[in-house]
Design a protein around this motif. Structure first.
Motif, PDB file in Angstrom:
ATOM      1  N   PHE A 174      47.187  37.818  32.110  1.00 18.36           N
ATOM      2  CA  PHE A 174      46.668  36.486  31.804  1.00 18.36           C
ATOM      3  C   PHE A 174      46.556  35.686  33.098  1.00 18.36           C
ATOM      4  CE2 PHE A 174      47.621  36.865  27.223  1.00 18.36           C
ATOM      5  CZ  PHE A 174      46.571  36.130  26.697  1.00 18.36           C
ATOM      6  N   ILE A 175      45.349  35.223  33.418  1.00 22.33           N
ATOM      7  CA  ILE A 175      45.138  34.258  34.481  1.00 22.33           C
ATOM      8  C   ILE A 175      44.909  32.905  33.809  1.00 22.33           C
ATOM      9  CG2 ILE A 175      43.671  33.503  36.384  1.00 22.33           C
ATOM     10  CD1 ILE A 175      45.230  35.949  37.110  1.00 22.33           C
ATOM     11  N   THR A 176      45.712  31.899  34.182  1.00 20.10           N
ATOM     12  CA  THR A 176      45.627  30.597  33.536  1.00 20.10           C
ATOM     13  C   THR A 176      45.283  29.522  34.559  1.00 20.10           C
ATOM     14  OG1 THR A 176      47.239  31.208  31.839  1.00 20.10           O
ATOM     15  CG2 THR A 176      46.908  28.860  32.207  1.00 20.10           C
ATOM     16  N   VAL A 177      44.357  28.648  34.163  1.00 29.25           N
ATOM     17  CA  VAL A 177      43.991  27.491  34.974  1.00 29.25           C
ATOM     18  C   VAL A 177      44.498  26.249  34.252  1.00 29.25           C
ATOM     19  CG1 VAL A 177      42.122  26.178  36.027  1.00 29.25           C
ATOM     20  CG2 VAL A 177      41.952  28.660  35.853  1.00 29.25           C
ATOM     21  N   LYS A 178      45.206  25.402  34.967  1.00 33.60           N
ATOM     22  CA  LYS A 178      45.808  24.208  34.372  1.00 33.60           C
ATOM     23  C   LYS A 178      45.376  22.973  35.140  1.00 33.60           C
ATOM     24  CE  LYS A 178      50.284  22.204  33.094  1.00 33.60           C
ATOM     25  NZ  LYS A 178      51.763  22.361  33.164  1.00 33.60           N
ATOM     26  N   GLY A 179      44.957  21.933  34.416  1.00 32.33           N
ATOM     27  CA  GLY A 179      44.521  20.695  35.048  1.00 32.33           C
ATOM     28  C   GLY A 179      45.637  19.685  35.183  1.00 32.33           C
ATOM     29  N   GLU A 180      45.352  18.634  35.973  1.00 34.39           N
ATOM     30  CA  GLU A 180      46.348  17.592  36.224  1.00 34.39           C
ATOM     31  C   GLU A 180      45.880  16.234  35.727  1.00 34.39           C
ATOM     32  OE1 GLU A 180      49.253  16.764  39.927  1.00 34.39           O
ATOM     33  OE2 GLU A 180      47.148  16.296  40.341  1.00 34.39           O
ATOM     34  N   GLN A 181      44.572  16.030  35.611  1.00 36.35           N
ATOM     35  CA  GLN A 181      44.037  14.746  35.158  1.00 36.35           C
ATOM     36  C   GLN A 181      43.046  14.963  34.025  1.00 36.35           C
ATOM     37  OE1 GLN A 181      42.509  12.432  38.397  1.00 36.35           O
ATOM     38  NE2 GLN A 181      44.440  12.435  39.518  1.00 36.35           N
ATOM     39  N   ASP A 182      42.784  13.866  33.285  1.00 39.77           N
ATOM     40  CA  ASP A 182      41.914  13.962  32.119  1.00 39.77           C
ATOM     41  C   ASP A 182      40.522  14.484  32.474  1.00 39.77           C
ATOM     42  OD1 ASP A 182      43.835  13.075  30.338  1.00 39.77           O
ATOM     43  OD2 ASP A 182      43.325  10.959  30.624  1.00 39.77           O
ATOM     44  N   MET A 183      40.004  14.062  33.606  1.00 40.16           N
ATOM     45  CA  MET A 183      38.654  14.467  34.000  1.00 40.16           C
ATOM     46  C   MET A 183      38.724  15.657  34.949  1.00 40.16           C
ATOM     47  SD  MET A 183      36.677  10.827  34.402  1.00 40.16           S
ATOM     48  CE  MET A 183      35.076  11.634  34.486  1.00 40.16           C
ATOM     49  N   PHE A 184      39.090  16.799  34.394  1.00 40.76           N
ATOM     50  CA  PHE A 184      39.099  18.044  35.152  1.00 40.76           C
ATOM     51  C   PHE A 184      38.409  19.103  34.308  1.00 40.76           C
ATOM     52  CE2 PHE A 184      41.095  22.209  35.966  1.00 40.76           C
ATOM     53  CZ  PHE A 184      40.666  22.389  37.281  1.00 40.76           C
ATOM     54  N   ALA A 185      37.499  19.841  34.910  1.00 36.65           N
ATOM     55  CA  ALA A 185      36.743  20.868  34.183  1.00 36.65           C
ATOM     56  C   ALA A 185      36.470  22.046  35.091  1.00 36.65           C
ATOM     57  CB  ALA A 185      35.431  20.294  33.649  1.00 36.65           C
ATOM     58  N   VAL A 186      36.222  23.202  34.488  1.00 36.16           N
ATOM     59  CA  VAL A 186      35.914  24.428  35.225  1.00 36.16           C
ATOM     60  C   VAL A 186      34.538  24.921  34.799  1.00 36.16           C
ATOM     61  CG1 VAL A 186      36.551  26.836  35.599  1.00 36.16           C
ATOM     62  CG2 VAL A 186      38.333  25.094  35.472  1.00 36.16           C
ATOM     63  N   ASN A 187      33.683  25.164  35.774  1.00 29.53           N
ATOM     64  CA  ASN A 187      32.394  25.785  35.483  1.00 29.53           C
ATOM     65  C   ASN A 187      32.518  27.305  35.575  1.00 29.53           C
ATOM     66  OD1 ASN A 187      29.706  26.639  35.325  1.00 29.53           O
ATOM     67  ND2 ASN A 187      28.953  24.825  36.364  1.00 29.53           N
ATOM     68  N   TRP A 188      33.101  27.807  36.681  1.00 28.38           N
ATOM     69  CA  TRP A 188      33.288  29.254  36.809  1.00 28.38           C
ATOM     70  C   TRP A 188      34.376  29.576  37.823  1.00 28.38           C
ATOM     71  CZ3 TRP A 188      32.211  29.869  41.889  1.00 28.38           C
ATOM     72  CH2 TRP A 188      31.162  29.143  42.455  1.00 28.38           C
ATOM     73  N   LEU A 189      34.887  30.808  37.709  1.00 32.85           N
ATOM     74  CA  LEU A 189      35.854  31.387  38.648  1.00 32.85           C
ATOM     75  C   LEU A 189      35.260  32.690  39.147  1.00 32.85           C
ATOM     76  CD1 LEU A 189      39.010  30.994  36.365  1.00 32.85           C
ATOM     77  CD2 LEU A 189      38.361  29.456  38.228  1.00 32.85           C
ATOM     78  N   ASP A 190      35.092  32.830  40.447  1.00 26.68           N
ATOM     79  CA  ASP A 190      34.443  34.019  41.010  1.00 26.68           C
ATOM     80  C   ASP A 190      35.469  34.816  41.834  1.00 26.68           C
ATOM     81  OD1 ASP A 190      32.664  35.901  41.794  1.00 26.68           O
ATOM     82  OD2 ASP A 190      31.443  34.575  43.066  1.00 26.68           O
ATOM     83  N   PHE A 191      35.915  35.948  41.248  1.00 35.58           N
ATOM     84  CA  PHE A 191      36.874  36.832  41.933  1.00 35.58           C
ATOM     85  C   PHE A 191      36.110  37.889  42.718  1.00 35.58           C
ATOM     86  CE2 PHE A 191      39.317  35.007  38.511  1.00 35.58           C
ATOM     87  CZ  PHE A 191      40.601  34.878  39.020  1.00 35.58           C
ATOM     88  N   LYS A 192      36.341  37.951  44.039  1.00 36.30           N
ATOM     89  CA  LYS A 192      35.644  38.906  44.904  1.00 36.30           C
ATOM     90  C   LYS A 192      36.673  39.734  45.676  1.00 36.30           C
ATOM     91  CE  LYS A 192      33.733  35.333  46.688  1.00 36.30           C
ATOM     92  NZ  LYS A 192      32.982  34.386  47.542  1.00 36.30           N
ATOM     93  N   THR A 193      36.341  40.971  45.905  1.00 34.26           N
ATOM     94  CA  THR A 193      37.235  41.818  46.707  1.00 34.26           C
ATOM     95  C   THR A 193      37.097  41.461  48.178  1.00 34.26           C
ATOM     96  OG1 THR A 193      35.509  43.506  46.823  1.00 34.26           O
ATOM     97  CG2 THR A 193      37.183  43.735  45.090  1.00 34.26           C
ATOM     98  N   ILE A 194      38.191  41.618  48.871  1.00 34.95           N
ATOM     99  CA  ILE A 194      38.185  41.323  50.314  1.00 34.95           C
ATOM    100  C   ILE A 194      37.920  42.606  51.096  1.00 34.95           C
ATOM    101  CG2 ILE A 194      39.600  40.565  52.263  1.00 34.95           C
ATOM    102  CD1 ILE A 194      41.020  38.677  50.406  1.00 34.95           C
TER     103      ILE A 194
END
Length: 551
Positions: free
Chosen positions: A531-551
């Motif tokens: 499980f990867i979890t994203v957690k916000g801190e303020q009311d106006m926080f949103a996520v459009n995308w998360l892009d995981f790339k190999t190094i």
């Protein structure tokens, strides 16, 4: 702020000639003195530790006796001022506050779409016009009318209460419809037709029977006997806006700064949920909208004088108009409460079973079930007017879906129940780009469109202070480079990225409000399913995308 930066209200002598000049030769009032409420002297705690930073620190403020306008200033009253002075009013008011197709159509105080009657609050005016009106009325009457100070306004609103609202705590906010015109059921149902294409908010679990701006004085007054302090229009005050109460005056006087670029507004409006007693707003001098109006204060020199009854003809006509509107309100259909206890489960045959509690209102005629596809942000009714408190979705989406239920009173719908997910889990094999709405599990989030992102990438996951989790598959342990497209409120904050119980990163957001791409976060992940979890801190926080790339 120093004492040089504040002013105390001045008192004018009451003229005995005022009555002789109030009437014209034809008998029509040249001006309208408003009904006022006597506000006794007292001390209160101004601000809130539970509110925003600009509501702090709490301080004790002493307020001298004065009188507050019983109602917000109406079109009828303001019209007298314009006719007598030919005051030049701006005509660049943004009147379509809900947006929609006509959002760029501008108007003036007398041409806007909320000019429903002479007894509605005047809107589409700048604060300086309200100040000019008060000065004009003072000259006509020999009394000292002015805008209330912010301290006087909050003291009046609270009326001796210490709760979040004068009618109770936040959990009792649905009582606001007894006292105020706010965003609620009736507005939700009616505004969509008045503002085609606009986004209509779902707010309070009650009905005040008004879709937009209402006539003054239709609801219950606060304990001091003042109407519409919550909702209807935001009210201009005498103070310059400062973003905290450090060194603010404690004698009830107004805050005046050298460069007063913004003034304080209070009370919220019909467009929003009920504002708590301490909530503040600001308005710049170069913006003109349709949510702002004002009421007057009358300086009595600190004396507790009998309440001013106001112009008798105006009060009589207003009372008749109010009675007609209230009678019309009684003809509106009753709104059921939103269904409670919605749950979902997957049956043995991979169907989705939804159950909820029956409503207790006798007028409920059934329920409708809606399903949202987060990946396309489309919502459809999959069952209408059913009589039971359960439903099986026999053709569920193969990926996660969201459901909600509404109760019906014939054609009238309740507010939405809480959302529940179908339980079909979406998994993501890294490396990949994960859309914010493609979550595996989330609670109290909203999938919606962004008005700021590109047309092909508008669907976002509005997380706020909550969290959204994504199941990821990783073939072998490795370090990933992560780019995250997130919305920043403009106030400095951070958001957190977790792997199970381990915090992987907490990047900070700063700068101007808007969408930002956080780049090249180094994330080390073990092999397996996690499980990867994203957690916000303020009311106006949103996520459009998360892009995981190999190094």
């Amino acid at each position: 702020m120093t004492k040089n930066n504040v002013i105390k209200p001045m008192t004018l002598a009451i003229s005995t000639l005022a009555l002789s000049v109030q009437m014209s030769i034809a008998g029509e009032a040249k001006f309208i003195e408003p009904p006022m409420v006597n506000i006794p002297a007292g001390t209160f705690h101004m601000g809130s530790d539970r509110g925003e930073k600009d509501e702090q620190p709490i301080r004790q403020v002493s307020v001298s006796a004065f009188q507050m306008g019983k109602y917000e200033v109406t079109v009828a009253e303001f019209e007298k001022f314009i006719k007598d002075t030919n005051y030049k009013m701006p005509d660049n008011c943004y009147q379509y506050v809900l947006g929609g197709a006509n959002r760029e159509v501008l108007a003036s105080w007398d041409t806007n779409i909320y000019n429903f009657s002479k007894y509605h609050p005047v809107v589409c005016l700048p604060q300086k016009a309200a100040v000019a009106y008060a000065k004009w009325l003072s000259e006509k009457t020999g009394k000292n009318y002015r805008l209330p100070t912010e301290a006087e306004w909050e003291y009046t609103l609270r009326a001796g209460t210490r709760s979040r609202h004068f009618f109770g705590e936040d959990k009792q906010a649905n009582k606001s419809c007894e006292y105020a015109n706010v965003s609620e059921w009736y507005a939700k149902n009616m505004s969509a037709s008045q503002f085609p294409g606009a986004y209509v908010r779902d707010v309070e679990q009650c009905s005040d029977n008004e879709a937009t701006l209402s006539m003054v004085g239709l609801y219950k007054p606060n304990p001091f006997g003042v109407y519409d302090l919550v909702g209807n229009v935001m009210e201009y005050l005498a103070d310059c806006y400062v973003d905290n109460y450090q060194n603010a005056p404690t004698d009830g006087s107004a805050v005046i700064t050298k460069e007063c670029k913004e003034t304080v507004v209070r009370g919220g409006s019909w467009h929003w949920e009920p504002w708590p007693s301490s909530q503040r707003g600001s308005m710049s001098a170069d913006f003109l909208g349709a949510l702002e109006g004002f009421r007057l204060a009358l300086d009595t020199g600190g004396k507790a004088l009998p309440a001013q009854v106001g112009n008798k003809q105006f009060v009589k006509q207003l009372n008749l108009a109010q009675a007609k509107v209230k009678a019309k309100h009684k003809q509106n259909p009753a709104y059921p409460a939103a269904p409670r206890g919605l749950n979902s489960s997957i049956t043995a045959k991979d169907k989705v079973l939804l159950t909820w509690q029956n409503n207790t209102e006798k007028f409920v005629t059934g329920y409708s079930v809606y399903r949202q596809d987060p990946m396309t942000n489309t919502t459809s009714a999959i069952a209408k007017g059913i009589n039971s408190s359960s439903f099986i979705d026999k053709a569920p989406l193969k990926h996660n879906a969201r459901y909600y239920v509404v109760a019906l009173n014939n054609e009238t719908e309740s507010m939405k129940s809480t959302f529940v997910d179908s339980g079909f889990i979406t998994e993501h094999t890294l490396p990949t780009k994960i859309e914010g709405e493609a979550y595996s599990y989330a609670q109290d989030i909203e999938v919606k469109y962004s008005v700021l992102e590109p047309e092909e990438d508008k669907i976002i996951n509005s997380i706020g202070k909550n969290k959204s989790s994504y199941i990821v598959n990783i073939d072998k342990a490795r370090i990933f480079s992560l780019d995250a497209r997130v919305f920043h409120s403009g106030q400095e904050q951070q958001f957190e990225i977790w792997l199970g119980d381990t915090k992987l990163a907490a990047p900070k957001l700063s700068g101007e409000r808007g969408w930002k791409t956080i780049k090249d976060l180094s994330i080390e992940l073990p092999a397996g399913k996690h499980f990867i979890t994203v957690k916000g801190e303020q009311d106006m926080f949103a996520v459009n995308w998360l892009d995981f790339k190999t190094i």
